[in-house]
Design a protein around this motif. Structure first.
Motif, PDB file in Angstrom:
ATOM      1  N   TYR A 103      13.562   0.828 -10.785  1.00  0.00           N
ATOM      2  CA  TYR A 103      12.197   0.359 -10.525  1.00  0.00           C
ATOM      3  C   TYR A 103      12.248  -0.669  -9.406  1.00  0.00           C
ATOM      4  O   TYR A 103      13.225  -1.380  -9.233  1.00  0.00           O
ATOM      5  CB  TYR A 103      11.587  -0.271 -11.781  1.00  0.00           C
ATOM      6  N   ARG A 104      11.163  -0.729  -8.661  1.00  0.00           N
ATOM      7  CA  ARG A 104      11.133  -1.611  -7.492  1.00  0.00           C
ATOM      8  C   ARG A 104       9.954  -2.569  -7.580  1.00  0.00           C
ATOM      9  O   ARG A 104       8.896  -2.210  -8.061  1.00  0.00           O
ATOM     10  CB  ARG A 104      10.998  -0.772  -6.225  1.00  0.00           C
ATOM     11  N   PHE A 105      10.164  -3.766  -7.059  1.00  0.00           N
ATOM     12  CA  PHE A 105       9.095  -4.740  -6.870  1.00  0.00           C
ATOM     13  C   PHE A 105       9.157  -5.155  -5.422  1.00  0.00           C
ATOM     14  O   PHE A 105      10.096  -5.828  -4.995  1.00  0.00           O
ATOM     15  CB  PHE A 105       9.273  -5.945  -7.799  1.00  0.00           C
ATOM     16  N   GLU A 106       8.184  -4.680  -4.645  1.00  0.00           N
ATOM     17  CA  GLU A 106       8.197  -4.924  -3.207  1.00  0.00           C
ATOM     18  C   GLU A 106       6.774  -4.977  -2.668  1.00  0.00           C
ATOM     19  O   GLU A 106       5.826  -4.621  -3.346  1.00  0.00           O
ATOM     20  CB  GLU A 106       8.943  -3.806  -2.475  1.00  0.00           C
ATOM     21  N   ASN A 107       6.697  -5.332  -1.410  1.00  0.00           N
ATOM     22  CA  ASN A 107       5.441  -5.283  -0.685  1.00  0.00           C
ATOM     23  C   ASN A 107       5.055  -3.815  -0.494  1.00  0.00           C
ATOM     24  O   ASN A 107       5.919  -2.973  -0.270  1.00  0.00           O
ATOM     25  CB  ASN A 107       5.635  -5.983   0.670  1.00  0.00           C
ATOM     26  N   ILE A 108       3.778  -3.500  -0.572  1.00  0.00           N
ATOM     27  CA  ILE A 108       3.311  -2.119  -0.454  1.00  0.00           C
ATOM     28  C   ILE A 108       3.762  -1.492   0.865  1.00  0.00           C
ATOM     29  O   ILE A 108       4.133  -0.315   0.911  1.00  0.00           O
ATOM     30  CB  ILE A 108       1.763  -2.005  -0.631  1.00  0.00           C
ATOM     31  N   THR A 109       3.791  -2.261   1.929  1.00  0.00           N
ATOM     32  CA  THR A 109       4.219  -1.744   3.225  1.00  0.00           C
ATOM     33  C   THR A 109       5.672  -1.279   3.182  1.00  0.00           C
ATOM     34  O   THR A 109       6.010  -0.220   3.728  1.00  0.00           O
ATOM     35  CB  THR A 109       4.037  -2.821   4.321  1.00  0.00           C
ATOM     36  N   SER A 110       6.533  -2.028   2.509  1.00  0.00           N
ATOM     37  CA  SER A 110       7.948  -1.649   2.388  1.00  0.00           C
ATOM     38  C   SER A 110       8.105  -0.348   1.618  1.00  0.00           C
ATOM     39  O   SER A 110       8.914   0.512   1.984  1.00  0.00           O
ATOM     40  CB  SER A 110       8.741  -2.744   1.674  1.00  0.00           C
ATOM     41  N   ILE A 111       7.331  -0.189   0.558  1.00  0.00           N
ATOM     42  CA  ILE A 111       7.389   1.041  -0.233  1.00  0.00           C
ATOM     43  C   ILE A 111       6.966   2.236   0.615  1.00  0.00           C
ATOM     44  O   ILE A 111       7.621   3.283   0.616  1.00  0.00           O
ATOM     45  CB  ILE A 111       6.487   0.938  -1.490  1.00  0.00           C
ATOM     46  N   LEU A 112       5.887   2.080   1.350  1.00  0.00           N
ATOM     47  CA  LEU A 112       5.387   3.186   2.160  1.00  0.00           C
ATOM     48  C   LEU A 112       6.340   3.515   3.313  1.00  0.00           C
ATOM     49  O   LEU A 112       6.521   4.682   3.660  1.00  0.00           O
ATOM     50  CB  LEU A 112       3.982   2.888   2.661  1.00  0.00           C
ATOM     51  N   GLU A 113       6.976   2.511   3.883  1.00  0.00           N
ATOM     52  CA  GLU A 113       7.992   2.752   4.911  1.00  0.00           C
ATOM     53  C   GLU A 113       9.173   3.509   4.312  1.00  0.00           C
ATOM     54  O   GLU A 113       9.758   4.378   4.955  1.00  0.00           O
ATOM     55  CB  GLU A 113       8.464   1.436   5.539  1.00  0.00           C
ATOM     56  N   TYR A 114       9.528   3.201   3.082  1.00  0.00           N
ATOM     57  CA  TYR A 114      10.612   3.883   2.388  1.00  0.00           C
ATOM     58  C   TYR A 114      10.318   5.381   2.270  1.00  0.00           C
ATOM     59  O   TYR A 114      11.206   6.217   2.417  1.00  0.00           O
ATOM     60  CB  TYR A 114      10.814   3.253   1.011  1.00  0.00           C
ATOM     61  N   PHE A 115       9.061   5.730   2.033  1.00  0.00           N
ATOM     62  CA  PHE A 115       8.673   7.135   1.908  1.00  0.00           C
ATOM     63  C   PHE A 115       8.674   7.868   3.256  1.00  0.00           C
ATOM     64  O   PHE A 115       8.503   9.080   3.292  1.00  0.00           O
ATOM     65  CB  PHE A 115       7.314   7.284   1.232  1.00  0.00           C
ATOM     66  N   LYS A 116       8.862   7.145   4.343  1.00  0.00           N
ATOM     67  CA  LYS A 116       8.983   7.787   5.654  1.00  0.00           C
ATOM     68  C   LYS A 116      10.426   8.184   5.953  1.00  0.00           C
ATOM     69  O   LYS A 116      10.695   8.806   6.976  1.00  0.00           O
ATOM     70  CB  LYS A 116       8.459   6.851   6.745  1.00  0.00           C
TER      71      LYS A 116
END
Length: 163
Positions: A103-116
């Motif tokens: 599980y992750r706790f991060e900024n939404i931008t970091s999560i979305l960048e991860y999906f790229k």
């Protein structure tokens, strides 16, 4: 009083286990610290009945709300305020839920960048949880047409998803 206690125990005797959803308590001043917590009412019920407790992650339980999952990846996402999210990344094949990573706790931008990243590039991603409502526009803007969203009624935990 003794009579009431005896009646209470006779009502719970057919129960073999207690299930409860759990999440994390996040310290917003120190993003590296989190710990698992089970609700106090569940602990009290466990102490009185002496029944074992099974903890189910809130992120996992949200996925069990879904009726039709037609995506390669599922991202269960809970808003943690200040553009932060608590999320889990899963696959769901043949009625088997598989967590792909911690599980992750991060900024939404970091999560979305991860999906790229390349491993997600040609994959459809299904978002569920209150974070998918709060950040829907941002998610669609960053990831485009390969994202799907759950119905609004599927974004809240319910008892049958935890049982």
């Amino acid at each position: 009083l003794l009579y009431l206690i005896q009646i209470s125990f006779s009502c719970v005797s057919p129960i073999s286990h207690i299930s409860s959803s759990y999440g994390t308590k996040l310290y917003f001043l120190c993003f590296t610290t989190s710990y698992i917590t089970i609700p106090a009412d569940t602990e009290a019920f466990r102490d009185v009945t002496l029944k074992p407790v099974i903890g189910i992650s809130s992120l996992n339980a949200l996925i069990y709300n879904l009726k039709n999952i037609n995506a390669d990846i599922i991202c269960s996402i809970i808003d943690a305020k200040n553009d932060n999210v608590y999320c889990g990344i899963f696959t769901y094949n043949n009625q088997i839920l598989r967590k792909l990573e911690n599980y992750r706790f991060e900024n939404i931008t970091s999560i979305l960048e991860y999906f790229k990243a390349e491993k997600f590039l040609n994959k459809s991603i299904f978002f569920v949880g209150n974070g998918s409502i709060v950040y829907k526009d941002v998610i669609q803007f960053k990831l485009g047409k390969r994202v799907l969203f759950s119905k609004e009624t599927e974004n809240k935990l319910n008892a049958t998803s935890v049982a």
